[in-house]
Design an enzyme around this catalytic site. Structure first.
Site, PDB file in Angstrom:
ATOM      1  N   THR A 311       0.844  -1.195   0.000  1.00 43.41           N
ATOM      2  CA  THR A 311       0.000   0.000   0.000  1.00 43.41           C
ATOM      3  C   THR A 311       0.873   1.236   0.000  1.00 43.41           C
ATOM      4  OG1 THR A 311      -1.736   1.215   1.146  1.00 43.41           O
ATOM      5  CG2 THR A 311      -0.154   0.085   2.539  1.00 43.41           C
ATOM      6  N   ASN A 312       0.337   2.318  -0.547  1.00 39.89           N
ATOM      7  CA  ASN A 312       1.025   3.608  -0.457  1.00 39.89           C
ATOM      8  C   ASN A 312       0.327   4.500   0.556  1.00 39.89           C
ATOM      9  OD1 ASN A 312       3.034   3.278  -2.465  1.00 39.89           O
ATOM     10  ND2 ASN A 312       1.395   3.323  -3.989  1.00 39.89           N
ATOM     11  N   ASN A 313      -0.693   3.930   1.213  1.00 42.66           N
ATOM     12  CA  ASN A 313      -1.499   4.727   2.124  1.00 42.66           C
ATOM     13  C   ASN A 313      -0.960   4.538   3.556  1.00 42.66           C
ATOM     14  OD1 ASN A 313      -3.550   5.456   3.931  1.00 42.66           O
ATOM     15  ND2 ASN A 313      -5.110   5.236   2.336  1.00 42.66           N
ATOM     16  N   ALA A 314      -0.316   5.608   4.057  1.00 46.52           N
ATOM     17  CA  ALA A 314       0.353   5.523   5.362  1.00 46.52           C
ATOM     18  C   ALA A 314      -0.639   5.187   6.479  1.00 46.52           C
ATOM     19  CB  ALA A 314       1.058   6.839   5.665  1.00 46.52           C
ATOM     20  N   HIS A 315      -1.884   5.678   6.367  1.00 45.64           N
ATOM     21  CA  HIS A 315      -2.884   5.403   7.415  1.00 45.64           C
ATOM     22  C   HIS A 315      -3.219   3.921   7.455  1.00 45.64           C
ATOM     23  CE1 HIS A 315      -3.718   9.643   8.000  1.00 45.64           C
ATOM     24  NE2 HIS A 315      -3.703   9.764   6.695  1.00 45.64           N
ATOM     25  N   ASP A 372      -7.864  -3.895  -1.382  1.00 47.36           N
ATOM     26  CA  ASP A 372      -8.521  -2.794  -2.066  1.00 47.36           C
ATOM     27  C   ASP A 372      -9.815  -2.595  -1.320  1.00 47.36           C
ATOM     28  OD1 ASP A 372      -8.504  -0.773  -3.934  1.00 47.36           O
ATOM     29  OD2 ASP A 372      -9.886  -1.849  -5.236  1.00 47.36           O
ATOM     30  N   GLY A 455      -9.796   9.155   4.752  1.00 49.96           N
ATOM     31  CA  GLY A 455     -10.791   8.953   3.691  1.00 49.96           C
ATOM     32  C   GLY A 455     -12.170   9.458   4.084  1.00 49.96           C
ATOM     33  N   LYS A 477     -11.901   1.457  15.937  1.00 47.90           N
ATOM     34  CA  LYS A 477     -12.208   1.281  14.512  1.00 47.90           C
ATOM     35  C   LYS A 477     -11.699  -0.071  14.021  1.00 47.90           C
ATOM     36  CE  LYS A 477     -11.300   2.841   9.840  1.00 47.90           C
ATOM     37  NZ  LYS A 477     -10.524   3.642   8.911  1.00 47.90           N
ATOM     38  N   ARG A 483     -11.639  -3.501   7.171  1.00 48.76           N
ATOM     39  CA  ARG A 483     -10.257  -3.952   7.042  1.00 48.76           C
ATOM     40  C   ARG A 483      -9.879  -4.845   8.217  1.00 48.76           C
ATOM     41  NH1 ARG A 483      -8.382   0.509   6.538  1.00 48.76           N
ATOM     42  NH2 ARG A 483      -8.944   0.707   4.373  1.00 48.76           N
TER      43      ARG A 483
HETATM   44  P1  ITT Z   1      -3.480   1.807  -1.716  1.00 47.90           P
HETATM   45  O1  ITT Z   1      -4.248   1.420  -2.952  1.00 47.90           O
HETATM   46  O2  ITT Z   1      -2.114   2.328  -1.966  1.00 47.90           O
HETATM   47  O3  ITT Z   1      -3.507   0.725  -0.675  1.00 47.90           O
HETATM   48  P2  ITT Z   1      -5.666   3.639  -1.326  1.00 47.90           P
HETATM   49  O4  ITT Z   1      -5.827   4.880  -0.456  1.00 47.90           O
HETATM   50  O5  ITT Z   1      -5.872   3.817  -2.802  1.00 47.90           O
HETATM   51  O6  ITT Z   1      -4.245   3.036  -0.997  1.00 47.90           O
HETATM   52  P3  ITT Z   1      -7.833   1.752  -1.333  1.00 47.90           P
HETATM   53  O7  ITT Z   1      -7.745   1.685  -2.806  1.00 47.90           O
HETATM   54  O8  ITT Z   1      -7.969   0.493  -0.576  1.00 47.90           O
HETATM   55  O9  ITT Z   1      -6.595   2.544  -0.724  1.00 47.90           O
HETATM   56  O10 ITT Z   1      -9.030   2.646  -0.869  1.00 47.90           O
HETATM   57  C1  ITT Z   1      -9.641   3.564  -1.728  1.00 47.90           C
HETATM   58  C2  ITT Z   1     -10.244   4.677  -0.942  1.00 47.90           C
HETATM   59  O11 ITT Z   1     -11.358   4.190  -0.181  1.00 47.90           O
HETATM   60  C3  ITT Z   1      -9.339   5.334   0.080  1.00 47.90           C
HETATM   61  O12 ITT Z   1      -8.458   6.267  -0.493  1.00 47.90           O
HETATM   62  C4  ITT Z   1     -10.381   5.988   0.982  1.00 47.90           C
HETATM   63  O13 ITT Z   1     -10.859   7.173   0.414  1.00 47.90           O
HETATM   64  C5  ITT Z   1     -11.489   4.961   0.988  1.00 47.90           C
HETATM   65  N1  ITT Z   1     -11.338   4.077   2.173  1.00 47.90           N
HETATM   66  C6  ITT Z   1     -10.850   2.818   2.196  1.00 47.90           C
HETATM   67  N2  ITT Z   1     -10.812   2.353   3.459  1.00 47.90           N
HETATM   68  C7  ITT Z   1     -11.272   3.344   4.243  1.00 47.90           C
HETATM   69  C8  ITT Z   1     -11.476   3.506   5.630  1.00 47.90           C
HETATM   70  O14 ITT Z   1     -11.175   2.556   6.492  1.00 47.90           O
HETATM   71  N3  ITT Z   1     -11.970   4.656   6.068  1.00 47.90           N
HETATM   72  C9  ITT Z   1     -12.276   5.633   5.228  1.00 47.90           C
HETATM   73  N4  ITT Z   1     -12.111   5.587   3.924  1.00 47.90           N
HETATM   74  C10 ITT Z   1     -11.619   4.451   3.418  1.00 47.90           C
END
Ligand code: ITT
Length: 499
Positions: A311-315, A372, A455, A477, A483
């Site tokens: 993942t690139n999502n630090a959270h 995803d 998000g 959460k 997740r």
């Molecule tokens: P990676 O693909 O790099 O893992 P991403 O941010 O694109 O990071 P996802 O494709 O899994 O991650 O998620 C798409 C979006 O869905 C994410 O950017 C958020 O806006 C939303 N999302 C996913 N999980 C969430 C959560 O637990 N709480 C709030 N929003 C979430």
């Protein structure tokens, strides 16, 4: 499904620079081998050493043995370590085979004998050859190259056992050099081999460390403000410490500057220009770690199994480390040096998760899982769904814009039911991915509430609660989230020993 080869470096210029240096380094290495080691029957370490022993025993030219052994190692390396590690090594192996062959043709005489430029002084040949080879290796390593061979074995062993690369390579080299006794039955040959090994290692270390040497300045100046500003403007950081001159009992400021040795002249020039009478101490820094300097290489002493979370999502990474960190060593894409934008071109969560996990397994060799996730809103026919990250704009990941768009689309809608869904793909065998799913139902609010999470969290209230995900603690959460549920199934699977 074909995946693109990952970009190996962000800059083509850097690539050209690296490959030019690696080629130069290989020429040096081949020169040392062909003109000093082989003519005097001196065995070096590594695969070149094994190849030399076979050459001395049978006359079979070194480059071919070197190539065969390395091809076998490389096949193992591609399977175990992924393509990225191997591309430069494959280049180096093919190039070194070719250059060694070419140098033999260039330097041999009409009878096919290699030159003996230092007469019968085998020890001299050993010293010169080792220094040239060591310097070649240093240049090769500094350009992130490898000459294959025992480096590959070391990297594979290092993946499973916490033994340092240096120790593994040394162990292999000692065995290889010692085995030349069976060909020559002459202990002096072994001694030459060890001398060569030590000298080339010393040259290698000396050259690599010289470039990295750092110094630390302590500067006691009345004009410290100007000095600090000027040093800062060269791009170097400065820390100002409070001190007391004990003789005069007056407050003094002390500037601490850590810089590369090559920058020290520049710093001295500035000091001399601004405050020629200041008091300075400069000392060699044994090691400097942090931004702009070395990375800390020490590995955590852990026997936890390494898993990459793609993942690139630090959270998300933080959430997953909180969930799995006690059981597994969770590595990020950054930890494995994967900076590619992995394509998420699937139409479902499962397809996208699989694309990411397979990409890492295929090109980097690590067992990997990827998720995803997205928000599915009933009144919007399941949107934003797989487009959650890019709902408001193609660049994506603008949570504020995404929430604004969602609120806009939901204006006047009675039905505010929605769910978050996650699909995790786990790949330890490329052909048998496993999927785990999690889902949480809830409502979309008409305005944002809470500061936590990420998000769409501030707009989502899960069923059975009256606070949003963004108002919960991370633990709250994770305990109920989509997740969290998918991750729990993954953990059950891993713990059941099926991984
Ligand atoms: P990676 O693909 O790099 O893992 P991403 O941010 O694109 O990071 P996802 O494709 O899994 O991650 O998620 C798409 C979006 O869905 C994410 O950017 C958020 O806006 C939303 N999302 C996913 N999980 C969430 C959560 O637990 N709480 C709030 N929003 C979430």
């Amino acid at each position: 499904m074909t995946l693109p080869i990952p970009p190996i470096s962000t800059s083509v210029k850097q690539e050209i620079h690296d490959y030019t240096l690696i080629t130069l380094a290989l020429c040096m290495y081949a020169f040392g081998l062909t003109c000093f080691m082989l003519p005097y029957q001196i065995t070096t370490g590594g695969v070149a050493g094994i190849s030399s022993i076979i050459y001395f025993a049978t006359g079979f030219e070194v480059q071919w043995t070197y190539l065969f052994i390395n091809v076998a190692f490389l096949v193992a390396a591609v399977i175990e370590l992924g393509w990225r590690f191997c591309i430069r090594t494959i280049y180096a192996v093919l190039m070194l085979t070719f250059i060694t062959w070419a140098f033999q043709r260039i330097f041999e005489d009409a009878e096919g004998n290699l030159p003996r430029w230092v007469g019968d002084e085998a020890f001299m040949a050993c010293v010169i050859g080792a220094i040239i080879e060591g310097a070649g290796l240093a240049i090769c390593f500094s350009a992130n190259g490898s000459t294959g061979g025992t480096d590959i074995i070391a990297a594979i062993v290092n993946k499973y056992k916490n033994i340092s690369l240096g120790n593994i390579i040394m162990f292999c080299d000692i065995i290889i050099i010692s085995s030349c006794y069976f060909v020559f039955h002459d202990p002096r040959r072994m001694v030459f081999g060890y001398v060569c090994l030590i000298l080339s290692a010393l040259t290698l270390d000396y050259m690599l460390n010289r470039r990295r040497q750092s110094v630390q300045f302590l500067i006691f100046s009345r004009n410290y403000r100007r000095l600090a500003d000027e040093i800062n403007s060269t791009g170097r950081g400065v820390t100002v410490l409070d001190g007391t001159g004990w003789y005069t009992k007056t407050e003094r400021k002390v500037l601490v500057v850590i810089a590369k040795k090559s920058e020290s002249m520049n710093i001295f020039r500035l000091i001399k220009y601004i405050d020629p009478y200041c008091f300075i101490s400069m000392s060699n820094a044994q090691g400097v770690y942090g931004e702009g300097f070395d990375k800390i290489k020490a590995k955590q002493l852990t026997n936890k199994h390494p898993l990459v979370f793609a993942t690139n999502n630090a959270h998300k990474l933080e959430e997953v480390r909180a969930m799995l960190g006690d059981l597994f060593e969770i590595r990020s894409l950054d930890d494995i040096n994967c900076h590619a934008e992995i394509p998420e071109t699937g139409n479902t969560f499962a397809e996208n998760a699989l694309l990411k996990a397979q990409y890492v397994k295929r090109f980097y060799g690590f067992d990997c899982f990827a998720d995803d996730s997205g928000l599915e809103v009933e009144a919007l026919g399941g949107a934003p769904g797989v487009h959650s990250a890019r709902y408001a704009s193609e660049e994506g990941h603008d949570a504020e814009a995404n929430m604004t768009k969602l609120l806009h689309e939901m204006e006047g809608k009675e039905n505010r039911r929605a769910n978050f869904r996650t699909v995790i793909a786990f790949v330890s065998d490329l052909h048998e991915p496993k999927f785990f799913e999690g889902r949480i139902e809830g409502q979309i609010l008409t305005e944002r509430r809470g500061e936590g999470g990420f998000g769409y969290d501030p707009l989502f209230v899960p069923d059975g609660y009256d606070i949003t995900f963004a108002e919960m603690t991370a633990e709250q959460k994770n305990a109920i989230s989509h997740r969290g549920q998918a991750m729990a199934s993954l953990v059950d699977y891993l713990n059941a020993g099926k991984a």
